[in-house]
Enzyme design. Structure first.
Site, PDB file in Angstrom:
ATOM      1  N   ASP A  32      75.871   2.058 -16.551  1.00 37.20           N
ATOM      2  CA  ASP A  32      75.470   3.311 -17.180  1.00 37.20           C
ATOM      3  C   ASP A  32      75.285   3.216 -18.677  1.00 37.20           C
ATOM      4  OD1 ASP A  32      78.246   2.913 -17.373  1.00 37.20           O
ATOM      5  OD2 ASP A  32      78.707   5.060 -17.360  1.00 37.20           O
ATOM      6  N   HIS A  75      79.595  -3.154 -19.750  1.00 36.15           N
ATOM      7  CA  HIS A  75      78.378  -2.344 -19.635  1.00 36.15           C
ATOM      8  C   HIS A  75      78.595  -0.841 -19.621  1.00 36.15           C
ATOM      9  CE1 HIS A  75      78.635  -2.463 -14.906  1.00 36.15           C
ATOM     10  NE2 HIS A  75      79.808  -2.295 -15.463  1.00 36.15           N
ATOM     11  N   HIS A  76      79.846  -0.362 -19.620  1.00 35.54           N
ATOM     12  CA  HIS A  76      80.085   1.081 -19.567  1.00 35.54           C
ATOM     13  C   HIS A  76      80.200   1.739 -20.939  1.00 35.54           C
ATOM     14  CE1 HIS A  76      80.501   1.092 -15.284  1.00 35.54           C
ATOM     15  NE2 HIS A  76      81.586   0.336 -15.279  1.00 35.54           N
ATOM     16  N   ALA A  77      80.452   0.966 -21.993  1.00 33.24           N
ATOM     17  CA  ALA A  77      80.659   1.562 -23.314  1.00 33.24           C
ATOM     18  C   ALA A  77      79.424   2.339 -23.759  1.00 33.24           C
ATOM     19  CB  ALA A  77      80.996   0.478 -24.336  1.00 33.24           C
TER      20      ALA A  77
END
Length: 381
Positions: A166, A124-126
């Protein structure tokens, strides 16, 4: 259940926290416990460039492909850092994880399955043009963008990873069709330093519950139930997408929320109920973070698969001897003997009133005040 043995090829090398053995041990535990017996298994293919481009810039995908061929770092795209080491085959491994989440989305959207799980996913951070936080391609965001491309008008995303979701938030920050909800340790004490309650998006479609370190099962569950169910009920998604990083556990070496496997299992059951109540049962499930590779990840995600299948595992169930032997063989560590931490999570509902001096209640109130008015909801109990 979307699975291919090649999903374990997403491997940043020896010593990296995101070790693929955690997924290997999860699948082995689920098999040995019989959790996979009632589950329909399906394979997957790598996401193509057009599918990756639903979220990522094409020049970024090209840069990842170059790193993939050469193994040489490219700091311009975030590969070659301590968090995101460059490795040969990184594009193929990352695209396959994205393809697995796309297969889960297709299965649910077409009605082939009510629920679909990709435990290797949840990266989920990419960001659109940058690898970040162990994540190269953002498979949950790609799955959501694909659902929108197929005509979905309301998709909800709930992220229970200890770190702020994010990258998914950024992909849909001002898109009223997507409600993103992230419950995470406060950005004041943990990567990535975002996820404050005031990050709401233009339409109140970005929801952030920033919890104090050490909140434990009871505080976390109190916050979850104070924020997530009312928003999902009001939003009325066609599909619920969830990310289940289990790094909120007390044993996780990278974070400090102090949950138990039992508390995490309770959260999975709550999200399952909400999928049926608010999204017609359409539920897409991904893994995520989790860096205690033996004691936590395999048990937590086996509970997750079992919950999604409709055949939850009794917490006191012993872990199979065959799995314990595999753990010792693969890691040299002492395996857990049962599927429980011996906790019995309880919480007091926020509707009964709140304590302004309590840091968990302050976090709840901050989020509700920032978000609930956008949705016509009363921020106070």
């Amino acid at each position: 259940m979307v699975w291919d043995e090649a999903l374990t090829s997403y491997n940043f090398g020896p010593g990296h926290p995101l070790a693929p053995v955690r997924v290997e041990l999860t699948m082995a535990l689920a098999r040995d416990l019989g959790v996979l017996d009632p589950v329909e298994m399906t394979g997957c293919v790598p996401a193509c460039d057009d599918e990756l481009a639903l979220v990522h810039r094409r020049d970024y995908v090209d840069a990842v492909k170059t790193v993939s061929k050469t193994g040489r770092p490219d700091l311009g795209c975030g590969l070659g850092t301590e968090d995101n080491p460059a490795f040969t085959g990184v594009h193929e491994a990352s695209a396959l994880i994205a393809g697995a989440s796309l297969e889960a989305a297709r299965s649910v959207w077409t009605g082939e399955a009510r629920h679909a799980v990709n435990v290797a996913g949840g990266l989920h951070h990419a960001m659109a043009g940058m690898a970040s936080g162990f994540c190269v391609y953002n498979d949950p965001a790609i799955a959501i963008a694909w659902l929108l491309s197929q005509g979905a008008t309301k998709v909800a995303y709930v992220d229970v990873d200890v770190h702020h979701g994010d990258g998914v938030q950024a992909a849909f920050y001002d898109d009223p069709r997507v409600l993103t909800i992230s419950l995470h340790e406060s950005p004041r004490t943990l990567f990535p330093g975002t996820g404050f309650p005031g990050e709401t998006g233009a339409h109140g479609s970005a929801v952030n519950v920033a919890l104090p370190a050490g909140c434990g099962d009871s505080g976390w569950l109190r916050a979850f139930h104070a924020v997530v169910p009312p928003l999902l009920r009001e939003f009325g998604p066609e599909v619920l997408v969830t990310q289940h990083g289990c790094d909120s556990h007390a044993l996780d070496p990278l974070a400090n929320l102090m949950l138990s496997v039992d508390g995490q299992r309770t959260a999975y059951a709550a999200l399952h109920r909400l999928a049926h109540e608010t999204a017609g049962g359409r539920w897409i499930v991904t893994g995520g973070g989790g860096y205690e590779l033996v004691q936590v990840v395999p048990r937590a995600w086996t509970h997750l698969i079992a919950e999604a299948s409709g055949h939850p595992v009794e917490p006191t169930t012993p872990t199979p001897q065959s799995w314990r032997n595999l753990v010792r063989e693969r890691t040299g560590e002492v395996p857990p003997l049962t599927m429980t931490d011996g906790r019995h999570p309880q919480f007091s509902d926020f509707s009964g009133g709140y304590d302004p001096a309590d840091p968990i209640d302050r976090a709840i109130v901050a989020t509700r005040k920032a978000i609930f008015p956008f949705h016509g909801l009363d921020p106070l109990p």
